[in-house]
Design a protein around this motif. Structure first.
Motif, PDB file in Angstrom:
ATOM      1  N   GLY B 130      34.147 -31.634   1.965  1.00  0.00           N
ATOM      2  CA  GLY B 130      33.102 -30.673   1.657  1.00  0.00           C
ATOM      3  C   GLY B 130      33.154 -29.441   2.529  1.00  0.00           C
ATOM      4  O   GLY B 130      32.292 -28.571   2.415  1.00  0.00           O
ATOM      5  N   ASN B 193      23.020 -31.512   6.123  1.00  0.00           N
ATOM      6  CA  ASN B 193      22.157 -32.111   5.117  1.00  0.00           C
ATOM      7  C   ASN B 193      20.779 -32.273   5.754  1.00  0.00           C
ATOM      8  O   ASN B 193      20.663 -32.638   6.924  1.00  0.00           O
ATOM      9  CB  ASN B 193      22.727 -33.475   4.693  1.00  0.00           C
ATOM     10  N   SER B 229      26.591 -39.194  -0.283  1.00  0.00           N
ATOM     11  CA  SER B 229      26.187 -39.105  -1.684  1.00  0.00           C
ATOM     12  C   SER B 229      24.781 -39.655  -1.921  1.00  0.00           C
ATOM     13  O   SER B 229      24.142 -39.313  -2.921  1.00  0.00           O
ATOM     14  CB  SER B 229      27.181 -39.855  -2.573  1.00  0.00           C
ATOM     15  N   HIS B 232      22.581 -36.621  -1.966  1.00  0.00           N
ATOM     16  CA  HIS B 232      22.719 -35.887  -3.224  1.00  0.00           C
ATOM     17  C   HIS B 232      21.968 -36.617  -4.336  1.00  0.00           C
ATOM     18  O   HIS B 232      21.269 -36.001  -5.148  1.00  0.00           O
ATOM     19  CB  HIS B 232      24.192 -35.750  -3.619  1.00  0.00           C
ATOM     20  N   GLU B 278      32.258 -41.075  -3.204  1.00  0.00           N
ATOM     21  CA  GLU B 278      33.093 -39.958  -2.749  1.00  0.00           C
ATOM     22  C   GLU B 278      34.538 -40.394  -2.488  1.00  0.00           C
ATOM     23  O   GLU B 278      35.352 -39.608  -1.997  1.00  0.00           O
ATOM     24  CB  GLU B 278      32.472 -39.306  -1.503  1.00  0.00           C
ATOM     25  N   ARG B 319      37.610 -23.864  -1.923  1.00  0.00           N
ATOM     26  CA  ARG B 319      36.245 -24.348  -2.119  1.00  0.00           C
ATOM     27  C   ARG B 319      35.928 -24.697  -3.576  1.00  0.00           C
ATOM     28  O   ARG B 319      35.389 -25.769  -3.848  1.00  0.00           O
ATOM     29  CB  ARG B 319      35.244 -23.349  -1.540  1.00  0.00           C
ATOM     30  N   TYR B 323      35.046 -28.572  -4.597  1.00  0.00           N
ATOM     31  CA  TYR B 323      33.749 -28.939  -5.168  1.00  0.00           C
ATOM     32  C   TYR B 323      33.845 -29.354  -6.642  1.00  0.00           C
ATOM     33  O   TYR B 323      32.913 -29.945  -7.174  1.00  0.00           O
ATOM     34  CB  TYR B 323      32.715 -27.835  -4.910  1.00  0.00           C
ATOM     35  N   LEU B 326      34.610 -33.240  -5.729  1.00  0.00           N
ATOM     36  CA  LEU B 326      33.602 -34.048  -5.039  1.00  0.00           C
ATOM     37  C   LEU B 326      32.462 -34.450  -5.987  1.00  0.00           C
ATOM     38  O   LEU B 326      32.205 -33.757  -6.977  1.00  0.00           O
ATOM     39  CB  LEU B 326      33.026 -33.262  -3.852  1.00  0.00           C
ATOM     40  N   THR B 328      29.308 -33.946  -6.706  1.00  0.00           N
ATOM     41  CA  THR B 328      28.252 -32.986  -6.390  1.00  0.00           C
ATOM     42  C   THR B 328      26.944 -33.357  -7.077  1.00  0.00           C
ATOM     43  O   THR B 328      26.928 -34.113  -8.062  1.00  0.00           O
ATOM     44  CB  THR B 328      28.672 -31.598  -6.893  1.00  0.00           C
ATOM     45  N   PRO B 329      25.837 -32.786  -6.600  1.00  0.00           N
ATOM     46  CA  PRO B 329      24.553 -33.016  -7.284  1.00  0.00           C
ATOM     47  C   PRO B 329      24.631 -32.670  -8.764  1.00  0.00           C
ATOM     48  O   PRO B 329      24.033 -33.381  -9.595  1.00  0.00           O
ATOM     49  CB  PRO B 329      23.597 -32.091  -6.521  1.00  0.00           C
ATOM     50  N   ARG B 331      27.139 -32.941 -10.836  1.00  0.00           N
ATOM     51  CA  ARG B 331      27.803 -34.025 -11.579  1.00  0.00           C
ATOM     52  C   ARG B 331      26.902 -35.265 -11.654  1.00  0.00           C
ATOM     53  O   ARG B 331      26.884 -35.977 -12.662  1.00  0.00           O
ATOM     54  CB  ARG B 331      29.143 -34.379 -10.931  1.00  0.00           C
TER      55      ARG B 331
END
Lengths: 328, 342
Positions: B130, B193, B229, B232, B278, B319, B323, B326, B328-329, B331
């Motif tokens: 990340g 986070n 995760s 997220h 992840e 990046r 992303y 990864l 991600t929120p 997804r």
């Protein structure tokens, strides 16, 4: 050979080598007994790979004569001679080789994975990878303020592995009480050291790590004894690690079933057998006589056959216990 | 089961929580010591050992050479002699140079010895991406370790669990791989986070290894996840609550052993499962969870499962590419909406 060594020490070295050879001959016999006429590595009372140490007795006998069972020994895939010389219980060890419940590992380990907490003996089937844990044992001994030492054994082929060099550096850096032993039996399975190693002498590599290194020629048990005595003493007294390479002899194949077609030196090998050689010296110098030789063999035979009988009488592990011991 | 003898809490970041747990165990048991690369004066590249050198001295906090085989192997040997080492593998991605010690020795000695030799040690290691660290410094790889028998694998997501699981790991007589995500450490030099700082109980705080937590109960869909995760998933669940979707979030906390019961209990109620992982998608944690449900009773599922994992690609550097790989929120949200038919 030194005539100044105590006669009892010399007799003990001889007896130890006879015991080891007697053991390896018995395992050889049992291993092949039920693999005829066709050799099947997975068949018989002793299945699997079998790496026997005949010819390498001087190394184990000479080194372990300086140890107590409070000291640690980490051996290789060819571990029997060091296990015996370090005093591992022969019956439990044999039962493990037979894969029985009374074995050191209750049949989970086998001949390359012998662990005996009573004598701090262990071995690893992965080349050179027994060295790092030996350094850790030495670290534990040092932290507790004891004079205990760890002996780490590999073959000459292992001296080309990263683990070998990482551990030498670490042990020298932290001045750990370790004695590193390299058994140079000339062969990494089928590859001669001339084809694998850039230096003529692995003991010379010790200088790279600032530790003493000596090479013992001619598989000479008394020379091993002398070199190991110095190294163990140094380690016990806080002088840090040492490296000893012994030019030894793999009398038999890399493993049983190895036809050794690659081996040009095979014809001359039996004549280099270290046990008759040492026996002749001790007889000539009057340290032992024929009766002592016979007694040594008889005693070894009794001990070994009792261990074999113990192993055969032990039960095979119950398949229902297959998942046991993964976790404490 | 979580046990805590004293109740007051204070707010710590995950790194500080780990350090406090280690320090408390070092105070309690002289056999506990720490070794690894840059664990001394630097305090651990991801702050997992900050201050320990000053407090316990160089005999108990050992900087090592860059020799992972050598020093992890030394930790193993020390553990077999009764010490309780905590050894740090700086990035889990470095496992390739020392996997023989980890797998053929650390994880197998107890078994091969028929239970006669124990290897009580913690292998702690930083995981996760990340922050554009590329394919060799961004992996999670917990599935790789969990696949190999003989090691417990714990993966905390927050400061309190990091402390409680670290204490449990140090006291465990087995080798425990403690995998902490860089993104929850609360590092001053990495985007934080918001849950990387949280309340941590004082006193003897132990989180039992093998028990999942349910940080958000729900009735519509089960989201099973771990590590960064979890946050997220919680963020997405909070957002979707406003839309009338009630997602349950399960934080596995450890994957060896894994709390299969908690997963099955939840999915039995919700009938819908999203797995957020992840680690790489194929042959890993998400497939294992799916298999356990299929073995138990596939009819508890009202719809095919959704997997939000790293597709089978090395972690990219750029990046936008990283992303895209990864979990991600965005997804996670898409998967929950698909499960709930929205």
């Amino acid at each position: 050979m030194s005539a100044s060594m105590e006669a009892q020490v010399r007799r003990d070295l001889f007896d130890q080598m006879v015991l080891i050879r007697t053991y390896e001959e018995a395992v050889l016999r049992e291993y092949h007994a039920d693999k005829k006429p066709a050799f099947d590595i997975g068949a018989g009372l002793i299945p699997g790979e079998m790496h026997l140490s005949a010819g390498q007795e001087p190394v184990a006998a000479g080194v372990c004569a300086h140890l107590t069972t409070d000291d640690a020994v980490t051996a290789t895939h060819r571990p029997h001679h060091f296990a015996i010389a370090h005093g591992v219980d022969l019956q439990a060890m044999t039962a493990e080789i037979f894969g029985r419940v009374d074995g050191l590992g209750k049949g989970r380990g086998g001949h390359m994975h012998l662990f005996d907490p009573a004598t701090h003996f262990s071995c690893s089937g992965i080349i050179a990878e027994g060295y790092p844990p030996a350094a850790g044992q030495a670290l534990a001994f040092k932290r507790r303020g004891t004079d205990r030492v760890a002996v780490a054994v590999t073959g000459e082929g292992a001296a080309n592995q990263g683990a070998f060099h990482e551990t030498l550096n670490l042990a020298a850096l932290w001045k750990l009480p370790v004695v590193f032993i390299v058994e140079d039996n000339d062969w990494g399975i089928s590859v001669p050291r001339s084809a694998s190693t850039s230096v003529a002498d692995n003991a010379a590599r010790a200088a790279s790590y600032g530790m003493p290194g000596v090479r013992v020629e001619d598989n000479a048990v008394e020379a091993v004894y002398a070199a190991a005595g110095e190294a163990v003493e140094r380690a016990r007294n806080g002088g840090g690690p040492s490296l000893i390479e012994v030019h030894t002899l793999r009398l038999w194949g890399h493993f049983e079933g190895d036809a050794q077609g690659y081996r040009a030196d095979l014809e001359g090998v039996p004549g280099k057998d270290p046990i008759p050689t040492y026996e002749a010296v001790l007889l000539e110098q009057g340290v032992i006589d024929d009766a002592a030789v016979a007694a040594s063999r008889k005693n070894a035979s009794e001990v070994v056959e009792a261990a074999i009988a113990f192993a055969k009488a032990s039960a095979e592990p119950d398949p229902a216990t297959v998942l046991d011991h993964v976790f404490a | 089961m979580t046990t805590t003898t004293e109740q007051p809490t204070r707010r710590l970041n995950t790194a500080k929580a780990m350090v406090e747990a280690i320090a408390a165990e070092m105070e309690r048991d002289e056999n506990v010591f720490v070794l690894g690369e840059d664990v001394g004066a630097y305090g651990g590249i991801f702050s997992s050992t900050t201050g320990l050198l000053d407090r316990f001295g160089p005999d108990r906090v050992l900087d090592t050479p860059i020799s992972e085989t050598g020093f992890i192997g030394a930790a193993i040997g020390a553990a077999t002699e009764g010490l309780r080492p905590i050894v740090e593998l700086m990035f889990v991605d470095f496992f390739g140079v020392c996997m023989d010690q980890i797998y053929n020795h650390m994880a197998k000695i107890h078994f091969e010895s028929g239970g006669n030799v124990t290897v009580p040690m913690v292998l702690m290691t930083a995981v996760g991406g990340g922050y554009s660290d590329g394919a060799q410094h961004s992996q999670c790889l917990w599935g790789t370790f969990a696949h190999l028998p003989g090691m417990k694998v714990v993966v905390p997501s927050n400061p309190a669990d990091a402390a409680g699981l670290m204490t449990a790991a140090i006291r465990d007589d087995n080798p425990v791989v403690f995998m902490f995500h860089k993104g929850i450490q609360g590092l001053p030099w990495m985007a934080k986070n918001r849950r990387s700082v949280g309340p941590v109980p004082t006193g003897d705080h132990v989180v039992e290894i093998g028990k999942a937590a349910t940080p958000r109960p729900g009735s519509d869909v089960t989201v099973v996840t771990l590590s960064l995760s979890v946050h997220h998933a919680l963020d997405v669940a909070e957002e979707l609550a406003g839309d009338g979707i009630d997602a349950e979030v399960i934080d596995l906390r450890s994957i060896v052993p894994m709390d299969t019961e908690a997963i099955i209990e939840s999915v039995t109620r919700t009938g819908h499962l999203v797995i957020v992982d992840e680690d790489y998608q194929s042959f890993g944690l998400s497939g294992e969870i799916a298999a356990r449900i299929a073995e138990h009773d596939p009819t508890i599922l009202k719809a095919p499962i959704s997997r939000v994992a790293v597709p089978d690609v090395p972690i990219p550097y750029a990046r936008p590419l990283e992303y895209a790989a990864l979990p991600t929120p965005a997804r996670i949200k898409a998967a929950i909406l698909q499960q709930t038919g929205r």
